[in-house]
Design an enzyme around this catalytic site. Structure first.
Site, PDB file in Angstrom:
ATOM      1  N   GLU A 140       0.827  -1.212   0.000  1.00  0.00           N
ATOM      2  CA  GLU A 140       0.000   0.000   0.000  1.00  0.00           C
ATOM      3  C   GLU A 140       0.861   1.261   0.000  1.00  0.00           C
ATOM      4  O   GLU A 140       0.484   2.276  -0.596  1.00  0.00           O
ATOM      5  CB  GLU A 140      -0.964   0.000   1.190  1.00  0.00           C
ATOM      6  CG  GLU A 140      -1.933  -1.173   1.206  1.00  0.00           C
ATOM      7  CD  GLU A 140      -2.674  -1.377  -0.104  1.00  0.00           C
ATOM      8  OE1 GLU A 140      -2.900  -0.391  -0.823  1.00  0.00           O
ATOM      9  OE2 GLU A 140      -3.018  -2.533  -0.412  1.00  0.00           O
ATOM     10  N   HIS A 158       1.783   2.139  -3.504  1.00  0.00           N
ATOM     11  CA  HIS A 158       0.714   2.925  -4.127  1.00  0.00           C
ATOM     12  C   HIS A 158       0.793   4.378  -3.661  1.00  0.00           C
ATOM     13  O   HIS A 158       0.638   5.320  -4.455  1.00  0.00           O
ATOM     14  CB  HIS A 158      -0.656   2.360  -3.741  1.00  0.00           C
ATOM     15  CG  HIS A 158      -1.066   1.150  -4.499  1.00  0.00           C
ATOM     16  ND1 HIS A 158      -1.019   1.063  -5.869  1.00  0.00           N
ATOM     17  CD2 HIS A 158      -1.564  -0.044  -4.069  1.00  0.00           C
ATOM     18  CE1 HIS A 158      -1.468  -0.113  -6.263  1.00  0.00           C
ATOM     19  NE2 HIS A 158      -1.806  -0.808  -5.188  1.00  0.00           N
ATOM     20  N   HIS A 206       3.451   6.375  -5.339  1.00  0.00           N
ATOM     21  CA  HIS A 206       3.057   6.681  -6.710  1.00  0.00           C
ATOM     22  C   HIS A 206       2.189   7.942  -6.743  1.00  0.00           C
ATOM     23  O   HIS A 206       2.306   8.782  -7.637  1.00  0.00           O
ATOM     24  CB  HIS A 206       2.295   5.484  -7.284  1.00  0.00           C
ATOM     25  CG  HIS A 206       2.230   5.438  -8.770  1.00  0.00           C
ATOM     26  ND1 HIS A 206       1.546   4.466  -9.451  1.00  0.00           N
ATOM     27  CD2 HIS A 206       2.765   6.231  -9.737  1.00  0.00           C
ATOM     28  CE1 HIS A 206       1.658   4.662 -10.755  1.00  0.00           C
ATOM     29  NE2 HIS A 206       2.379   5.738 -10.954  1.00  0.00           N
TER      30      HIS A 206
END
Length: 725
Positions: free
Chosen positions: A508, A511, A514
């Site tokens: 996670e 992510h 990102h």
């Protein structure tokens, strides 16, 4: 023009624009969402009026771009208010929040459909794209945002006749409501189940598992009391279907009947075999919901000129066709099957020690743990004390600092939070002259609790964005929510993670990086926005590699009491067991992905029995162990029925190929090579969706992606010669 606002803001830095969750109420959110939709509709009304007055007027690209930027700016209020409500419905769900959330869904769907079918707005995007001189002079991120928007218009039925546009709008509205219903049923079914346990059923369950069962019993007794029910015998231990509790029983309980009972309850949630009701005394059965969702998706596909929904889904992904995806999955299944069969033989050999003649699904986690202990001298419970959550978080921050030059600073005591368990951090890096700059913020909500949906996810709540208007400027930094369902801390110990949970946290956070490390300020393609769905898992799966690396593990592990590092023997055992059961695990993922692909590629769309028979056929094709007839896994498959993975669940394996190949460059150049980390940041994380994912990957890797690293990392080929192991 109205500046985007929050419910109220707590500005540590004005550009973070944090939400004051202490002041948030469902009714306020309802009012803000309604107001934001009204503002958007007013803007579209003006465009429609201009078009009606001058239907043949030629739209010039510069005014068209100005209109687009203004409309995007108006939309921030809706993104923000709806984002807050959706988030709270996931992590703090109650009747008040759920009622408003569901009340707003049709309004949101109608507005979204109107935007997607608004021809005057669509012609503005076309005017820019068709003026090649003007378009080519735009920054790449703006070009990409325009191209994706045009594609979105076309997939929203902008070219349809008025009656078909009306049909499309009705389909979208129904789909949003049904997806919410599916999610509600799973949450309610999960929380409705409670199984009081007797002392003799507890054998084998670990100390941490018993603590969770005891906490579940306290919640069970309190819940019964709230509903006015009196208990003659108050249980000391209760099993539930919350994942930490469920896994504690399935992995360690010696009582095989108990494991089977809990397994059956879990895999029949929200099915015709589940008799639980919601607070309104309604059935929680998702059977009809699933069939209706598939039928509506198929109808929508036909309206748009596609043969099936898989074609619609794949039109915005890296993969070219359903045939290509199916071939990829079946080829990978063929390569993983020998390893899966060896995995099964390991379990069978261990099963003989426990008098188990036929291995059933409720035996696999239990036997796998026994094999780990016997073969690798590795127990998830024994290493759990070496992964206290605070240490894991500190180590994770250290790793990303080494790789990407960023620094996380906790500021939880300075902000408003939606729950006492939540933590907030600011993220900094250094500019070209070495001065520190704030680049974003993120929340951790990591513990399981009542009212919170299961699983783990990252929500890119607020994208990086800049607006330079004629009379005002506005900018915001990216902020995201990272959510898990780990075992909560006790009075005297922090949350202790299994290594699997460590991997989830790294996933996670990948992510999150990102989303946070983007250098793009056009929100439609900033961070994870605009990234093809089958590439969006690349950074998340990529970061998991450092939780498998001995240098990385040294940074994230220390005994909760002594502070001692993970012993060498345990470290070696953990690394040796990396590919343990990877064959069976890979086939399980392929099973889910193929099932998802096939039910969405079918024409006509399958009914409920067709859904079940498709899953049975896929299992016959790829699984190495049988599944009970009563298994209703599909009824809880939220990723495809209530999430964004419809005809896209294969993305996990597709992106795993990309992440393995990306990490292989670090294996070649050094796992903590700062220059390689900067290259990954520059070519993948910073650009977000402003370029096609294939371009981003090839810019980083210097070539097209190769499956070799995926096969090697999965243990399906030998490191030295590439032969099948």
């Amino acid at each position: 023009m109205q500046t985007p606002s929050s419910i109220s803001t707590l500005d540590i830095d004005p550009n973070l624009k944090l939400v004051d969750f202490d002041q948030v109420t469902p009714e306020q959110l309802k009012a803000q969402i309604t107001e934001a939709i009204d503002s958007g509709n007013q803007f579209l009304d003006k465009l429609d009026e201009q078009f009606e007055q001058q239907p043949d007027a030629v739209v010039q690209p510069q005014p068209a771009l100005t209109d687009i930027i203004e409309f995007d700016h108006i939309g921030l209020n809706l993104d923000r208010s709806w984002g807050i409500l959706s988030h709270l419905n996931s992590v703090m769900s109650n009747e008040d929040i759920r009622e408003v959330h569901h009340e707003m869904l049709p309004l949101l769907s109608a507005f979204s459909t109107r935007v997607g079918q608004n021809k005057p707005l669509y012609t503005r995007y076309q005017a820019i794209k068709n003026d090649h001189t003007f378009f080519d002079a735009l920054e790449p991120a703006r070009q990409r945002a325009i191209e994706l928007a045009i594609q979105s218009f076309e997939l929203s039925g902008v070219a349809l006749d008025a009656d078909k546009q009306s049909d499309y709008a009705e389909i979208q509205s129904q789909l949003s409501t049904l997806s919410a219903k599916f999610s509600d049923n799973i949450l309610d079914a999960t929380q409705a189940y409670a199984l009081p346990l007797k002392e003799e059923q507890l054998a084998g369950i670990t100390e941490s598992g018993l603590a969770m069962l005891k906490a579940a019993a306290e919640q069970y007794i309190a819940k019964q009391s709230e509903t006015g029910k009196s208990l003659e015998d108050k249980p000391e231990y209760v099993a539930t279907l919350d994942i930490p509790v469920y896994l504690a029983v399935m992995t360690h309980a010696d009582d095989r009947d108990l494991r089977e009972t809990l397994y059956k309850a879990y895999v029949t949630r929200a099915s015709e075999l589940d008799n639980h009701k919601n607070s309104k005394d309604e059935s929680l059965d998702n059977s009809k919901v699933m069939a209706e969702i598939l039928a509506l998706r198929a109808k929508k596909s036909k309206l748009l000129g596609f043969d099936n929904y898989a074609q619609v889904s794949l039109s915005r992904k890296m993969a070219d066709s359903a045939e290509q995806v199916e071939s990829f999955l079946r080829d990978l299944a063929e390569k993983a099957t020998p390893a899966a069969q060896r995995d099964l033989e390991q379990l069978k050999a261990e099963a003989a020690n426990y008098g188990i003649d036929n291995i059933e699904p409720w035996d696999t986690a239990y036997l796998a743990e026994k094999v780990k202990q016997a073969k690798f001298k590795l127990s998830q419970e024994e290493i759990r004390p070496y992964f206290p959550l605070p240490k894991v978080i500190d180590g994770l921050f250290s790793i990303v600092s080494k790789l990407f030059g960023v620094r996380a600073v906790e500021m939880s005591d300075k902000v408003s939070l939606w729950h006492d368990d939540v933590r907030f951090y600011q993220l900094f890096d250094k500019n070209e002259v070495g001065d520190e700059r704030l680049i974003g913020g993120f929340y951790f909500d990591l513990y399981a609790r009542s009212g919170k949906r299961g699983g783990a996810w990252m929500s890119g709540f607020q994208a990086r964005y800049e607006y330079l208007g004629a009379s005002e400027t506005y900018s915001q930094l990216p902020v995201c929510f990272m959510v898990g369902n780990f075992t909560p801390p006790t009075a005297d110990k922090p949350s202790l993670l299994t290594h699997d949970e460590v991997l989830t946290l790294f996933h996670e956070f990948g992510h999150g990086l990102h989303h946070l490390l983007t250098e793009v300020s056009i929100s439609d393609v900033a961070g994870v926005n605009g990234v093809e769905w089958d590439a969006v898992e690349l950074p998340s799966q990529f970061l998991e590699n450092w939780a498998w690396n001995s240098e990385g593990i040294a940074l994230i592990s220390a005994h909760v009491d002594s502070g001692e590092p993970l012993p060498k023997s345990q470290l070696e055992a953990l690394l040796a067991a990396k590919n343990f059961q990877s064959g069976m695990q890979t086939l399980r993922q392929i099973e889910f992905a193929l099932f998802d692909l096939l039910i969405h590629a079918a024409s006509p769309a399958p009914d409920y029995q067709g859904i079940l028979s498709t899953l049975d056929q896929v299992r016959d094709d790829v699984a190495v162990t049988p599944t009970p007839d009563y298994n209703r896994f599909a009824n809880g498959f939220s990723h495809i029925f209530a999430g964004g993975y419809a005809a896209g669940y294969y993305s996990y394996k597709w992106a795993e190929l990309l992440s393995a190949d990306a990490f292989s460059r670090f294996e070649e150049e050094g796992v903590f090579n700062a220059a390689t980390g900067q290259a990954f940041r520059d070519n993948i994380l910073a650009v977000g969706g402003s370029l096609p994912a294939k371009t981003n990957f090839e810019n980083f890797r210097g070539r097209e992606a190769s499956i070799d690293a995926l096969l090697r990392h999965g243990g399906f080929v030998d490191d030295k010669d590439g032969e099948v192991a």
